[in-house]
Design a protein around this motif. Structure first.
Motif, PDB file in Angstrom:
ATOM      1  N   PHE A 286     -14.378 -22.527  12.375  1.00 58.64           N
ATOM      2  CA  PHE A 286     -15.438 -23.459  12.722  1.00 58.64           C
ATOM      3  C   PHE A 286     -14.980 -24.221  13.954  1.00 58.64           C
ATOM      4  CE2 PHE A 286     -12.785 -25.109   9.323  1.00 58.64           C
ATOM      5  CZ  PHE A 286     -12.386 -26.348   9.777  1.00 58.64           C
ATOM      6  N   VAL A 287     -15.784 -25.135  14.422  1.00 58.64           N
ATOM      7  CA  VAL A 287     -15.459 -25.869  15.640  1.00 58.64           C
ATOM      8  C   VAL A 287     -14.139 -26.607  15.460  1.00 58.64           C
ATOM      9  CG1 VAL A 287     -16.236 -27.652  17.256  1.00 58.64           C
ATOM     10  CG2 VAL A 287     -17.894 -26.090  16.218  1.00 58.64           C
ATOM     11  N   ASN A 288     -13.241 -26.459  16.433  1.00 61.50           N
ATOM     12  CA  ASN A 288     -11.906 -27.048  16.444  1.00 61.50           C
ATOM     13  C   ASN A 288     -10.968 -26.412  15.425  1.00 61.50           C
ATOM     14  OD1 ASN A 288     -12.697 -28.886  18.453  1.00 61.50           O
ATOM     15  ND2 ASN A 288     -13.407 -30.353  16.928  1.00 61.50           N
ATOM     16  N   GLN A 289     -11.352 -25.280  14.854  1.00 63.76           N
ATOM     17  CA  GLN A 289     -10.475 -24.547  13.945  1.00 63.76           C
ATOM     18  C   GLN A 289     -10.562 -23.064  14.305  1.00 63.76           C
ATOM     19  OE1 GLN A 289      -8.332 -25.924  11.720  1.00 63.76           O
ATOM     20  NE2 GLN A 289      -7.500 -23.875  11.502  1.00 63.76           N
ATOM     21  N   PRO A 290      -9.834 -22.617  15.336  1.00 61.30           N
ATOM     22  CA  PRO A 290      -9.985 -21.240  15.821  1.00 61.30           C
ATOM     23  C   PRO A 290      -9.182 -20.243  14.987  1.00 61.30           C
ATOM     24  CG  PRO A 290      -8.398 -22.404  17.178  1.00 61.30           C
ATOM     25  CD  PRO A 290      -8.926 -23.404  16.186  1.00 61.30           C
ATOM     26  N   PHE A 291      -9.373 -18.979  15.318  1.00 56.56           N
ATOM     27  CA  PHE A 291      -8.672 -17.856  14.705  1.00 56.56           C
ATOM     28  C   PHE A 291      -7.656 -17.355  15.735  1.00 56.56           C
ATOM     29  CE2 PHE A 291      -9.375 -13.427  12.571  1.00 56.56           C
ATOM     30  CZ  PHE A 291      -8.050 -13.441  12.179  1.00 56.56           C
ATOM     31  N   ILE A 292      -6.377 -17.538  15.442  1.00 57.99           N
ATOM     32  CA  ILE A 292      -5.313 -17.137  16.361  1.00 57.99           C
ATOM     33  C   ILE A 292      -4.641 -15.886  15.802  1.00 57.99           C
ATOM     34  CG2 ILE A 292      -3.178 -17.827  17.511  1.00 57.99           C
ATOM     35  CD1 ILE A 292      -4.037 -20.721  17.195  1.00 57.99           C
ATOM     36  N   PHE A 293      -4.694 -14.811  16.588  1.00 54.21           N
ATOM     37  CA  PHE A 293      -4.115 -13.545  16.137  1.00 54.21           C
ATOM     38  C   PHE A 293      -3.741 -12.707  17.351  1.00 54.21           C
ATOM     39  CE2 PHE A 293      -4.667  -9.037  15.001  1.00 54.21           C
ATOM     40  CZ  PHE A 293      -3.722  -8.939  13.980  1.00 54.21           C
TER      41      PHE A 293
ATOM     42  N   VAL B  24      -9.737 -17.126  19.029  1.00 52.18           N
ATOM     43  CA  VAL B  24     -11.181 -16.977  18.909  1.00 52.18           C
ATOM     44  C   VAL B  24     -11.760 -18.319  18.459  1.00 52.18           C
ATOM     45  CG1 VAL B  24     -13.070 -15.676  17.875  1.00 52.18           C
ATOM     46  CG2 VAL B  24     -10.861 -14.567  18.261  1.00 52.18           C
ATOM     47  N   TYR B  25     -12.636 -18.897  19.269  1.00 55.93           N
ATOM     48  CA  TYR B  25     -13.248 -20.191  18.997  1.00 55.93           C
ATOM     49  C   TYR B  25     -14.702 -20.004  18.559  1.00 55.93           C
ATOM     50  CZ  TYR B  25      -9.332 -22.104  21.707  1.00 55.93           C
ATOM     51  OH  TYR B  25      -8.095 -22.429  22.180  1.00 55.93           O
ATOM     52  N   GLN B  26     -15.140 -20.899  17.674  1.00 62.03           N
ATOM     53  CA  GLN B  26     -16.554 -20.978  17.310  1.00 62.03           C
ATOM     54  C   GLN B  26     -17.241 -21.902  18.302  1.00 62.03           C
ATOM     55  OE1 GLN B  26     -18.448 -19.698  14.200  1.00 62.03           O
ATOM     56  NE2 GLN B  26     -19.765 -20.026  15.959  1.00 62.03           N
ATOM     57  N   THR B  27     -18.211 -21.375  19.055  1.00 57.41           N
ATOM     58  CA  THR B  27     -18.822 -22.167  20.120  1.00 57.41           C
ATOM     59  C   THR B  27     -20.321 -22.365  19.961  1.00 57.41           C
ATOM     60  OG1 THR B  27     -19.097 -20.171  21.473  1.00 57.41           O
ATOM     61  CG2 THR B  27     -17.075 -21.451  21.790  1.00 57.41           C
ATOM     62  N   ASP B  28     -21.047 -21.389  19.395  1.00 52.55           N
ATOM     63  CA  ASP B  28     -22.505 -21.489  19.392  1.00 52.55           C
ATOM     64  C   ASP B  28     -23.056 -20.648  18.240  1.00 52.55           C
ATOM     65  OD1 ASP B  28     -25.011 -22.248  20.121  1.00 52.55           O
ATOM     66  OD2 ASP B  28     -25.055 -21.147  22.008  1.00 52.55           O
TER      67      ASP B  28
ATOM     68  N   SER C 188     -26.805 -14.851  14.571  1.00 52.46           N
ATOM     69  CA  SER C 188     -25.684 -14.404  15.404  1.00 52.46           C
ATOM     70  C   SER C 188     -24.789 -15.607  15.674  1.00 52.46           C
ATOM     71  CB  SER C 188     -26.179 -13.804  16.723  1.00 52.46           C
ATOM     72  OG  SER C 188     -26.874 -14.769  17.484  1.00 52.46           O
ATOM     73  N   THR C 189     -23.531 -15.337  15.852  1.00 48.73           N
ATOM     74  CA  THR C 189     -22.559 -16.394  16.103  1.00 48.73           C
ATOM     75  C   THR C 189     -22.015 -16.263  17.517  1.00 48.73           C
ATOM     76  OG1 THR C 189     -20.443 -17.347  15.394  1.00 48.73           O
ATOM     77  CG2 THR C 189     -20.733 -14.981  15.068  1.00 48.73           C
ATOM     78  N   GLY C 190     -21.840 -17.397  18.164  1.00 48.45           N
ATOM     79  CA  GLY C 190     -21.271 -17.420  19.508  1.00 48.45           C
ATOM     80  C   GLY C 190     -19.776 -17.630  19.438  1.00 48.45           C
ATOM     81  N   LEU C 191     -19.028 -16.684  19.972  1.00 46.12           N
ATOM     82  CA  LEU C 191     -17.563 -16.719  19.908  1.00 46.12           C
ATOM     83  C   LEU C 191     -16.989 -16.694  21.316  1.00 46.12           C
ATOM     84  CD1 LEU C 191     -17.048 -14.043  17.101  1.00 46.12           C
ATOM     85  CD2 LEU C 191     -17.128 -16.534  16.829  1.00 46.12           C
ATOM     86  N   GLN C 192     -15.978 -17.484  21.517  1.00 51.47           N
ATOM     87  CA  GLN C 192     -15.230 -17.456  22.772  1.00 51.47           C
ATOM     88  C   GLN C 192     -13.823 -16.949  22.478  1.00 51.47           C
ATOM     89  OE1 GLN C 192     -13.481 -20.987  25.092  1.00 51.47           O
ATOM     90  NE2 GLN C 192     -15.370 -20.597  26.208  1.00 51.47           N
ATOM     91  N   ILE C 193     -13.437 -15.884  23.178  1.00 48.39           N
ATOM     92  CA  ILE C 193     -12.119 -15.283  22.997  1.00 48.39           C
ATOM     93  C   ILE C 193     -11.288 -15.596  24.225  1.00 48.39           C
ATOM     94  CG2 ILE C 193     -10.838 -13.159  22.590  1.00 48.39           C
ATOM     95  CD1 ILE C 193     -14.523 -13.184  21.855  1.00 48.39           C
TER      96      ILE C 193
END
Length: 465
Positions: free
Chosen positions: A290-297, A302-306, A396-401
């Motif tokens: 979720f916002v301010n809790q990204p997926f680091i791998f 990967v950030y939740q943006t939109d 749909s989910t907006g993701l920033q990588i």
């Protein structure tokens, strides 16, 4: 004694060997001369790079460039600059979008000229560190015995001899001073670590520049809008470095997407359940972001943006399920989604409106009259003999990588910079003592916290009296 010609030739070196030795010596001489000249040239280059005026000028110039990059929007499409910097009535009479592109002001931080300036500034810092600061630190560790204290403002004189010198050395040792004694002269210092502060500042700036350059050249940012349940690869790059590479052997899957709301029906948070998939299609990692809790791998973040609602599934009377596309409209900061449904045995289509993901829909006829309010799963007739159902929203989910290979280096640089700030507060204090035939003279100085040092010096003088 008679010398024979044969005896002379037997003791002399062959002509070929003599020439070989002379040639080798000549080559060695040339090599040493060239090496000496190179060393002189290298020393001149180091002296020029370590010049303080050069460093300040480069830092000032870098500041101007960064200010330009802050004022002028970076990495925008050409239409943006044509709209905001038009040819008609240009800024300052000449500043147009064409000037921006000619001077590469739309991509300042990735420009080779800017990286070259950073490289020169970094070289200047390195040269200054190794030719000025490190030798100065070594100099501070040397014993500096003095006999003349006329230039010192802080000094004291005692009539007795012998005992004051011993008391000074004992009390200074108790206060963690490094004490040295040579005959009738004493020297002590403390706080040498404070002199390391500027060196750490230089190293932290060098690391910061190196990490930033590494991230600029090897990093990239991508933006993806992915429907729920779909698998995607990183493709839509917004910004990428000249040496960056996007790993295509790994894919991502959006397992689910949902939104939570507050009591007054405002968006509280939106979540995505993501999985990282290897080249064999197996899940290797999974996380809810979720916002301010990204997926680091795997060095990717990967950030939740939109988020967005791209369609709606409708179950028709014949049990056929169709997907109706939706159009998003933003008005006064509020989002609504509109769709049009054409039903069998109906002359006019039905329009419906969605405000959020809580499942409520508003149905309108072709004249804009509200026909019905309903929720997902409700059976709707509207005067027809058969019913239909809005079964599901297609979201749909907006993701920033993002990846930045220099991020750890930048963090380390800022950590060292913060440490150097605290280290710089440590005072470097020096105390001298000299004993003559009738008296003992004590003097001292400090580069920081002068009032505190004066107080300590007075206490030390009282203990000797």
């Amino acid at each position: 004694m008679n010398w024979r010609h044969e005896d002379f030739q037997s003791t002399a070196l062959p002509t070929e060997l003599s020439r070989l030795i002379i040639n080798i010596m000549y080559q060695i001489t040339i090599y040493l001369t060239t090496l000496t000249m190179k060393q002189k040239f290298f020393k001149k280059v180091l002296k020029a790079l370590s010049n303080l005026q050069l460093s300040i000028s480069l830092l000032f110039f870098i500041g101007i460039i960064i200010a330009l990059g802050t004022v002028i929007e970076q990495d925008q499409p050409i239409s943006f600059y044509q709209t905001n910097y038009p040819d008609v009535n240009p800024l300052f009479g000449f500043f147009t979008w064409q000037v921006i592109f000619q001077l590469n002001l739309n991509n300042i931080y990735n420009a080779e000229e800017f990286i070259f300036i950073l490289l020169i500034f970094c070289s200047s810092l390195i040269a200054c560190t190794f030719t000025v600061q490190l030798p100065a630190l070594k100099k501070f560790r040397l014993w500096k015995f003095r006999k003349n204290f006329q230039s010192f403002d802080l000094k004291a004189q005692f009539s007795q001899t012998g005992l004051p010198s011993t008391l000074v050395c004992y009390n200074l040792h108790q206060k963690n001073y490094h004490v040295f004694k040579q005959g009738k002269m004493d020297y002590a210092y403390t706080g040498l670590l404070g002199r390391v502060g500027p060196i750490i500042v230089h190293f932290s700036i060098i690391l910061l520049l190196f990490g930033s350059t590494l991230g600029t050249l090897g990093g990239y940012v991508a933006q993806e809008m992915v429907p729920r349940g779909e698998i995607f690869h990183i493709q839509n790059l917004l910004k990428s470095g000249s040496t960056s590479s996007v790993p295509q052997q790994m894919a991502w899957r959006v397992n689910d997407f949902w939104i939570t709301y507050t009591q007054d029906l405002k968006t509280n948070q939106f979540y995505s359940d993501l999985s990282a998939i290897n080249i064999n299609g197996n899940e290797v990692a999974r996380k809810k972001i979720f916002v301010n809790q990204p997926f680091i791998f795997n060095n990717l973040t990967v950030y939740q943006t939109d988020w967005d609602i791209i369609g709606c599934k409708v179950k028709l009377p014949n049990n056929q399920i169709i997907q109706v596309p939706l159009k998003k409209i933003t008005k006064a900061g509020k989002k609504i989604w509109l769709g049009t449904l054409s039903l069998p045995n109906s002359d006019s289509p039905i329009s419906f409106l969605i405000n959020d993901l809580q499942g409520k829909l508003f149905l309108y006829n072709n004249k804009g009259v509200l026909l019905k309010e309903c929720y997902l799963g409700d059976e709707i007739t509207l005067g027809l003999t058969k019913t239909f159902v809005f079964s599901e929203f297609i979201t749909s989910t907006g993701l920033q990588i993002k990846t930045d290979p220099g991020l750890i280096t930048v963090y380390l640089a800022f950590f060292l910079l913060m440490c150097s700030i605290f280290i710089s507060y440590i005072s470097y204090s020096q105390i001298w003592g000299v004993e003559n035939a009738t008296s003992f003279i004590l003097a001292g100085k400090s580069n920081r916290a002068v009032l505190f040092f004066q107080s300590e010096f007075q206490k030390l003088s009282k203990k000797i009296c």
